[in-house]
Every structure is written in structure tokens, then in C-alpha cells.
Design an enzyme around this catalytic site. Structure first.
Site, mmCIF file in Angstrom:
data_model
loop_
_atom_site.group_PDB
_atom_site.id
_atom_site.type_symbol
_atom_site.label_atom_id
_atom_site.label_comp_id
_atom_site.label_asym_id
_atom_site.label_seq_id
_atom_site.Cartn_x
_atom_site.Cartn_y
_atom_site.Cartn_z
ATOM 1 N N HIS A 97 -7.866 27.942 28.124
ATOM 2 C CA HIS A 97 -6.766 27.185 28.713
ATOM 3 C C HIS A 97 -6.223 26.180 27.700
ATOM 4 O O HIS A 97 -6.981 25.637 26.901
ATOM 5 C CB HIS A 97 -7.232 26.435 29.956
ATOM 6 C CG HIS A 97 -7.939 27.309 30.941
ATOM 7 N ND1 HIS A 97 -7.304 28.291 31.652
ATOM 8 C CD2 HIS A 97 -9.240 27.366 31.294
ATOM 9 C CE1 HIS A 97 -8.184 28.910 32.413
ATOM 10 N NE2 HIS A 97 -9.374 28.381 32.220
ATOM 11 N N GLU A 114 -11.846 22.074 32.469
ATOM 12 C CA GLU A 114 -12.566 22.393 33.694
ATOM 13 C C GLU A 114 -14.052 22.179 33.485
ATOM 14 O O GLU A 114 -14.497 21.908 32.345
ATOM 15 C CB GLU A 114 -12.280 23.836 34.121
ATOM 16 C CG GLU A 114 -12.760 24.886 33.135
ATOM 17 C CD GLU A 114 -12.304 26.305 33.508
ATOM 18 O OE1 GLU A 114 -11.086 26.526 33.669
ATOM 19 O OE2 GLU A 114 -13.172 27.185 33.615
ATOM 20 N N ARG A 191 -5.564 35.052 28.655
ATOM 21 C CA ARG A 191 -6.639 36.038 28.614
ATOM 22 C C ARG A 191 -6.754 36.642 27.227
ATOM 23 O O ARG A 191 -5.763 37.082 26.640
ATOM 24 C CB ARG A 191 -6.355 37.181 29.594
ATOM 25 C CG ARG A 191 -6.855 36.898 30.963
ATOM 26 C CD ARG A 191 -6.712 38.135 31.866
ATOM 27 N NE ARG A 191 -6.311 37.637 33.168
ATOM 28 C CZ ARG A 191 -5.095 37.755 33.684
ATOM 29 N NH1 ARG A 191 -4.160 38.446 33.063
ATOM 30 N NH2 ARG A 191 -4.834 37.223 34.841
HETATM 31 ZN ZN ZN Z 1 -11.150 29.127 33.045
#
Ligand code: ZN
Length: 319
Positions: A97, A114, A191
């Protein structure tokens, strides 16, 4: 209003999802490919609704915009955090990210730092946490050549483990793992590798090599070292504190009196059951419940036997 705000979660179907959000947490799920429960969310891709009190039925996004007094008159324009429970019945994609600056420029939203608290993990379960490339050139060459086994760092996991995943970290949650994720309110994922999978229509999900190579950090990932304070019947463990959020685990085994030390708190019951007392009102709590203690709630009591994950945003330090 000195009352907690309970939230109605939003379920998200995923190619890698399963049915444990129903069997383990009691949520109503749309299919046996349900991957994510967006438990405390004001993100436009899945807004949780208030489940009790005068604001019942209102979205957390609208509540945050219209009632800043409940959140301590915050500076952040959008509700900054997102709490999820994930059921990885299969590997998630190997992904990264962006940080706030890259995400704002390219996607028009927040970046995504995160962190994961492992709720359960099957025997032999692993995650991908970082990569072995020494330079950006080497990283680019290995990604373009698909040298996944040489590139990816695999780490075995068990229930109770915690992983800090700052923006720019290459990562994937492995098959057989359930986690509680606390993150910035963002839905931007680049991705890198998706295990050559296709959906039931034969379509592969998009890959994002260019963006990934732009935002991936070089060097080993440094996890936090959580420390537990044992207060005889109440244990508190600070899992992470960074410029975006602090996340703690609270293990309640007796009556505990607590005071608000941040403008508001996000809470998730991950095990057991008990009671929350606010302003002489009792609210029963069980595994799978999620709620916010807003700014007007300055003190409360917990009782019973339960484990909670508590988080709050940290004001970004300028300069
Ligand atoms: Zn993630």
C-alpha cells in the site's frame, strides 16, 4: 450523549474468503467466500451503521461529519481509521500500500499503514512479510522475472501474534489465518502477485507492477515488540503506536474502571463476554461486538472475562 456507539458491520466477498465470519463470529454473511468484515468503517466502499441510540441507522461517515462533538472536534476531515476482521480461507494477494503522499497524488485518498492481530491460525499457517531484494533495481528485476520464492520472506504465525505493516511493506496474509486489522481508512492496494489465480469467470485480478515498484521500501521489516502490563485481573498490551494510530490489547478478568485518554476509542471484543457500564447503563458485550466510546464518554467500567482490541487515531505531527 454519553453512550457507546455500537456498529453494524459490512461484509465483503473475496476470492480468498471463507465462512468463518459466520461460524466463529456469528455474523450474517452473503456467501462462503466472505473475506472481510468492515467492523468500524466510514470508508465509502463500506460504511458501518450505528446500531443503537438516537443515531441508530446513521452511517459512521455522516455521524462523523455532522457531529464533531462526539469525536472531540477532530482536525481530520474523514474518519481516519478502519477496523476489519479478515478470514483468509486462501492466500490474499502479495501486495503493498502507498503512503499518504503517493495515495493522495495517484488515488485521491489516504495511504495505508495497517497492522494485524492474529485471531486464529491453522497449523503451519504463514504470512509474507517483507522481501529479500537489496536494491530497487534488484526488486524490479525479480518482480518482472516472477522470482517469487527467492524474493518473498515467509513467516510462520500463531494466534496472538501481532504484525506492524507500515505503508511500503510487501505483505500477504496466508491460508487458514483470521486477523483483526487496524488500518488507515483507505482501500488502495497494489497487487504484486496473485498466485496465478482466476475467478469463477476465468478472469485474473489486476496486478500493479509500476505502482508497487514505486512505493515498496527496501530493507528488512521491523516489527514492534509489544509489552504487557499485568494489573492483577487486567492486562494491557501496547501492540503499536505510530503517527497514525495506537492499538492495544486489553484482557479483562475483573471489574476495571477506565478513563478516556484520547478523544475517542474504537473497540472490538475478540474473545469472551462481559459488560460495559457507562453512566449507570449496562451494555452486554460478546465476541464479535464493535463499538466506539465517543468524546463525551469520559469514564466507564468493564467486567466479565473478555479480550478487546482498542485503538485510537494519533494526531499527525507536522514538520
Ligand atoms: Zn494489505
Amino acid at each position: 450523549m454519553t453512550a457507546p456507539l455500537f456498529l453494524k458491520p459490512v461484509m465483503q466477498e473475496k476470492i480468498w474468503g471463507g465462512n468463518r465470519l459466520e461460524t466463529e463470529y456469528g455474523y450474517i454473511i452473503p456467501s462462503s467466500h466472505t473475506g472481510e468484515c468492515w467492523a468500524i468503517s466510514a470508508h465509502p466502499n463500506g460504511v458501518s451503521q450505528i446500531a443503537n441510540g438516537p443515531y441508530e441507522g446513521m452511517g459512521l461517515d455522516a455521524l462523523y461529519a455532522e457531529h464533531p462533538e462526539l469525536f472531540g472536534f477532530p482536525k481530520e476531515r474523514v474518519f481516519p481509521l478502519l477496523t476489519k476482521i479478515l478470514d483468509a480461507n486462501d492466500w490474499l494477494s502479495v501486495q503493498v500500500h502507498p503512503d499518504d503522499a503517493y495515495a493522495m497524488e495517484h488515488e485521491g485518498e489516504l495511504g495505508k499503514t495497517e497492522c494485524w492481530y492474529v485471531l486464529s491460525a491453522k497449523e503451519g499457517a504463514e504470512i509474507i512479510y517483507g522481501h529479500k531484494a537489496k536494491t530497487r533495481e534488484e526488486l524490479k528485476a525479480m518482480i518482472e522475472a516472477g522470482q517469487w520464492e527467492d524474493l518473498l520472506v515467509r513467516v510462520p504465525v500463531k494466534a496472538g501474534d501481532f504484525f506492524d505493516v507500515p505503508s511500503g511493506t510487501l505483505h500477504a496474509i496466508g491460508k487458514g489465518i483470521m486477523i483483526l486489522e487496524t488500518q488507515q481508512s483507505s482501500d488502495t492496494t497494489y497487487r504484486v502477485y496473485d498466485f496465478d489465480r482466476v475467478d469463477d469467470k476465468g478472469v485474473a485480478r489486476d496486478l500493479h507492477f509500476k505502482q508497487s515498484i514505486d512505493v515498496l521500501k527496501i530493507g528488512e521489516v521491523q516489527n514492534t515488540r509489544p509489552e504487557t502490563l499485568d494489573l492483577a485481573g487486567f492486562k494491557t498490551t501496547l501492540l503499536v503506536s505510530n503517527r497514525f494510530f495506537s492499538v492495544s490489547k486489553w484482557e479483562v478478568e475483573r471489574l476495571v474502571e477506565m478513563k478516556q485518554t484520547s478523544p475517542y476509542l474504537l473497540l472490538s471484543v475478540i474473545d469472551g463476554q462481559g459488560e460495559l457500564m457507562v453512566d449507570e447503563h449496562a451494555y452486554s458485550l460478546k465476541k464479535g461486538d464493535h463499538f466506539i466510546l465517543p468524546y463525551p464518554v469520559t469514564e466507564w467500567q468493564f467486567s466479565g472475562e473478555m479480550t478487546l482490541i482498542a485503538s485510537h487515531p494519533n494526531e499527525e505531527k507536522k514538520g
